[in-house]
Scaffold this active site. Structure first.
Site, PDB file in Angstrom:
ATOM      1  N   LYS A  21       0.864  -1.184   0.000  1.00 43.53           N
ATOM      2  CA  LYS A  21       0.000   0.000   0.000  1.00 43.53           C
ATOM      3  C   LYS A  21       0.898   1.231   0.000  1.00 43.53           C
ATOM      4  CE  LYS A  21      -4.163  -0.269   2.350  1.00 43.53           C
ATOM      5  NZ  LYS A  21      -5.149  -0.052   1.304  1.00 43.53           N
TER       6      LYS A  21
HETATM    7  C1  PLP Z   1      -6.114  -1.211   1.079  1.00 43.26           C
HETATM    8  C2  PLP Z   1      -6.245  -1.947  -0.194  1.00 43.26           C
HETATM    9  C3  PLP Z   1      -6.906  -3.184  -0.248  1.00 43.26           C
HETATM   10  C4  PLP Z   1      -7.574  -3.829   0.945  1.00 43.26           C
HETATM   11  O1  PLP Z   1      -6.660  -4.143   1.949  1.00 43.26           O
HETATM   12  P1  PLP Z   1      -7.113  -4.281   3.479  1.00 43.26           P
HETATM   13  O2  PLP Z   1      -5.849  -4.680   4.162  1.00 43.26           O
HETATM   14  O3  PLP Z   1      -8.135  -5.357   3.518  1.00 43.26           O
HETATM   15  O4  PLP Z   1      -7.664  -2.962   3.890  1.00 43.26           O
HETATM   16  C5  PLP Z   1      -6.949  -3.850  -1.470  1.00 43.26           C
HETATM   17  N1  PLP Z   1      -6.388  -3.317  -2.576  1.00 43.26           N
HETATM   18  C6  PLP Z   1      -5.747  -2.125  -2.563  1.00 43.26           C
HETATM   19  C7  PLP Z   1      -5.148  -1.606  -3.829  1.00 43.26           C
HETATM   20  C8  PLP Z   1      -5.656  -1.399  -1.369  1.00 43.26           C
HETATM   21  O5  PLP Z   1      -5.032  -0.217  -1.371  1.00 43.26           O
END
Ligand code: PLP
Length: 181
Positions: A21
Site C-alpha cells: 500500500k
Molecule cells: C487497502 C487496499 C486493499 C484492501 O486491503 P485491506 O488490508 O483489507 O484494507 C486492497 N487493494 C488495494 C489496492 C488497497 O489499497
C-alpha cells in the site's frame, strides 16, 4: 456497486509495487477512475497489465466471486494487494461452511458465469469499505448483471459475521481483536 473493468490502464506490473500500500501506486489510477465515473460506475476493477484479462482487485479493496457455496478470490500474483480483510474472509468463510479458494478468474469467465447463473454473487472487501456487494459490471464493449443485481445472501452473511467480530458483538475465535490501550 457498479464496477468498471479497466482495459485501457493498469494499476501494477510484475516487478513493481502493486503488492504494497504505497502512494506511488495511486497516481496512475486517476485516469481510469475518471473514466469509470464518466461511465456511471462506482469503482475500477483492475486487470493484469500483460493481458488485461485476469481480474486482480479494485482501488482499495479485494474481490470475491461466489459460486453457490464456493468462494473464489484472485491469487496473490505480486501485482495486487494482499489485503488483511481478504485473508480474514478466506478464514472466516471456511469456518462458516463455505469452500474458499484462491484461483485466477478472467473477465470472460466473470461475464459467462454470471450470464449462466453459476456465479451468484460478487463482493469487494477492504478496511475502508468492509464487505460491499457488486451488482453490475461494465466494460467498453458491454455490461452484465450478477444475480438479480441486488446484495446476495452469502455476501450479507459474511458482512454481518465479519462486522460482528469487528464491533465486538460476536466472539472473536481468531485473535483478530487487540486492545490498544
Ligand atoms: C487497502 C487496499 C486493499 C484492501 O486491503 P485491506 O488490508 O483489507 O484494507 C486492497 N487493494 C488495494 C489496492 C488497497 O489499497
Amino acid at each position: 456497486m457498479t464496477v468498471w473493468a479497466a482495459r485501457d490502464y493498469a494499476r501494477a506490473v510484475t516487478g513493481g509495487t502493486g503488492a504494497v500500500k504505497c502512494g506511488g501506486n495511486d497516481g496512475g489510477t486517476l485516469l481510469a477512475m475518471m473514466q469509470s465515473t464518466r461511465q456511471g460506475c462506482d469503482q475500477v476493477v483492475w486487470l493484469d497489465a500483460a493481458e488485461r484479462r485476469w481480474v486482480e482487485e479494485m482501488g482499495t479493496s479485494n474481490l470475491f466471486f461466489v459460486y453457490g457455496s464456493r468462494l473464489l478470490t484472485p491469487c496473490l500474483t505480486g501485482t495486487l494487494l494482499p489485503g488483511i480483510t481478504r485473508a480474514s474472509l478466506l478464514e472466516l468463510a471456511g469456518d462458516l461452511g463455505y469452500e474458499a479458494e484462491e484461483a485466477p478468474i478472467s473477465v470472460e469467465q466473470w461475464r459467462t458465469d454470471a450470464g449462466a447463473g453459476r456465479l451468484t454473487e460478487v463482493f469487494s472487501c477492504g478496511t475502508s469499505s468492509m464487505v460491499t456487494p457488486v451488482g453490475r459490471v461494465k466494460t467498453a464493449e458491454d455490461e452484465w448483471v450478477i444475480g438479480d443485481g441486488r446484495p446476495g445472501k452469502v455476501t450479507m452473511r459474511l458482512r454481518e459475521e465479519f462486522m460482528g467480530i469487528q464491533s465486538g458483538e460476536r466472539p472473536d475465535p481468531y485473535g483478530w481483536m487487540h486492545k490498544v490501550i
